[in-house]
Design a protein around this motif. Structure first.
Motif, PDB file in Angstrom:
ATOM      1  N   ARG A  26      14.048  28.947  33.128  1.00  0.00           N
ATOM      2  CA  ARG A  26      14.501  27.764  33.876  1.00  0.00           C
ATOM      3  C   ARG A  26      15.944  27.930  34.319  1.00  0.00           C
ATOM      4  N   GLU A  27      16.266  27.291  35.439  1.00  0.00           N
ATOM      5  CA  GLU A  27      17.631  27.306  35.964  1.00  0.00           C
ATOM      6  C   GLU A  27      18.035  25.893  36.348  1.00  0.00           C
ATOM      7  N   SER A  28      19.281  25.571  36.055  1.00  0.00           N
ATOM      8  CA  SER A  28      19.827  24.266  36.404  1.00  0.00           C
ATOM      9  C   SER A  28      21.251  24.424  36.885  1.00  0.00           C
ATOM     10  N   SER A  29      21.724  23.439  37.627  1.00  0.00           N
ATOM     11  CA  SER A  29      23.129  23.424  38.023  1.00  0.00           C
ATOM     12  C   SER A  29      23.633  21.998  37.906  1.00  0.00           C
ATOM     13  N   GLY A  30      24.921  21.887  37.621  1.00  0.00           N
ATOM     14  CA  GLY A  30      25.528  20.575  37.479  1.00  0.00           C
ATOM     15  C   GLY A  30      27.010  20.712  37.209  1.00  0.00           C
ATOM     16  N   VAL A  31      27.659  19.586  37.013  1.00  0.00           N
ATOM     17  CA  VAL A  31      29.100  19.555  36.755  1.00  0.00           C
ATOM     18  C   VAL A  31      29.311  19.642  35.247  1.00  0.00           C
ATOM     19  N   LEU A  32      30.058  20.652  34.808  1.00  0.00           N
ATOM     20  CA  LEU A  32      30.321  20.842  33.381  1.00  0.00           C
ATOM     21  C   LEU A  32      31.254  19.753  32.882  1.00  0.00           C
ATOM     22  N   LYS A  33      30.786  18.970  31.915  1.00  0.00           N
ATOM     23  CA  LYS A  33      31.580  17.878  31.350  1.00  0.00           C
ATOM     24  C   LYS A  33      32.080  18.197  29.951  1.00  0.00           C
ATOM     25  N   GLY A  34      31.406  19.098  29.235  1.00  0.00           N
ATOM     26  CA  GLY A  34      31.838  19.427  27.888  1.00  0.00           C
ATOM     27  C   GLY A  34      31.055  20.595  27.322  1.00  0.00           C
ATOM     28  N   ASP A  74       4.263  32.580  41.392  1.00  0.00           N
ATOM     29  CA  ASP A  74       5.091  33.685  40.902  1.00  0.00           C
ATOM     30  C   ASP A  74       6.218  33.101  40.048  1.00  0.00           C
ATOM     31  N   PRO A  75       6.072  33.137  38.721  1.00  0.00           N
ATOM     32  CA  PRO A  75       7.065  32.479  37.860  1.00  0.00           C
ATOM     33  C   PRO A  75       8.459  33.108  37.903  1.00  0.00           C
ATOM     34  N   TYR A  76       8.588  34.289  38.504  1.00  0.00           N
ATOM     35  CA  TYR A  76       9.897  34.942  38.588  1.00  0.00           C
ATOM     36  C   TYR A  76      10.648  34.578  39.862  1.00  0.00           C
ATOM     37  N   LYS A  77       9.999  33.821  40.754  1.00  0.00           N
ATOM     38  CA  LYS A  77      10.587  33.495  42.041  1.00  0.00           C
ATOM     39  C   LYS A  77      10.965  32.018  42.087  1.00  0.00           C
ATOM     40  N   LEU A  78      12.201  31.740  42.463  1.00  0.00           N
ATOM     41  CA  LEU A  78      12.658  30.354  42.614  1.00  0.00           C
ATOM     42  C   LEU A  78      12.302  29.850  44.007  1.00  0.00           C
ATOM     43  N   THR A  79      12.016  28.571  44.091  1.00  0.00           N
ATOM     44  CA  THR A  79      11.770  27.948  45.390  1.00  0.00           C
ATOM     45  C   THR A  79      13.008  27.135  45.763  1.00  0.00           C
ATOM     46  N   ASP A  80      12.980  26.527  46.928  1.00  0.00           N
ATOM     47  CA  ASP A  80      14.079  25.660  47.342  1.00  0.00           C
ATOM     48  C   ASP A  80      13.919  24.244  46.783  1.00  0.00           C
ATOM     49  N   ASP A  81      12.831  24.001  46.064  1.00  0.00           N
ATOM     50  CA  ASP A  81      12.576  22.683  45.491  1.00  0.00           C
ATOM     51  C   ASP A  81      13.473  22.448  44.277  1.00  0.00           C
TER      52      ASP A  81
END
Length: 115
Positions: free
Chosen positions: A45-53, A74-81
């Motif tokens: 899994r991949e996520s992005s966000g603002v690091l708060k702590g 394809d579980p190794y490929k990320l989509t734009d979703d």
């Protein structure tokens, strides 16, 4: 008769007690506080966000977190979703990679033959 053994260390025997050093984190994430980061987790899994702590065990808190969804075929490929998650506490044992979003760009895989 043998002489009694004196234990001057801890209850397990061995070396005398020493003052333990406080564990330091390998990463200095303080420069990324309140900045956008991307995190990869064990399992893909991949996520992005603002690091708060964060803490020395690499548990991190992300605000305005968004999960980047993978392709179901394809579980190794990320989509734009993406899927908005909001405020998230990420367990440090699952964190594999942390990188800033600023200055990051995708490159072609040099190990895959180009068409």
């Amino acid at each position: 008769m043998s002489a009694p053994v004196q234990n001057k260390g801890d209850s397990r025997g061995g070396d005398p007690p020493q003052e333990r050093k406080k564990k330091e984190s390998i990463l200095d994430l303080s420069k990324f506080i309140d900045k956008q980061i991307r995190v990869k987790f064990a399992g893909g899994r991949e996520s992005s966000g603002v690091l708060k702590g964060y803490d020395p065990l690499l548990n991190i808190v992300l605000d305005n977190c968004v999960e980047h969804l993978r392709d179901p075929d394809d579980p190794y490929k990320l989509t734009d979703d993406t899927r908005p998650l909001g405020l998230v506490v990420c367990r440090g044992t699952a964190v594999v990679l942390i990188c800033p979003v600023d200055g990051m760009e995708a490159i072609a895989n040099p190990f895959v033959p180009q068409d």
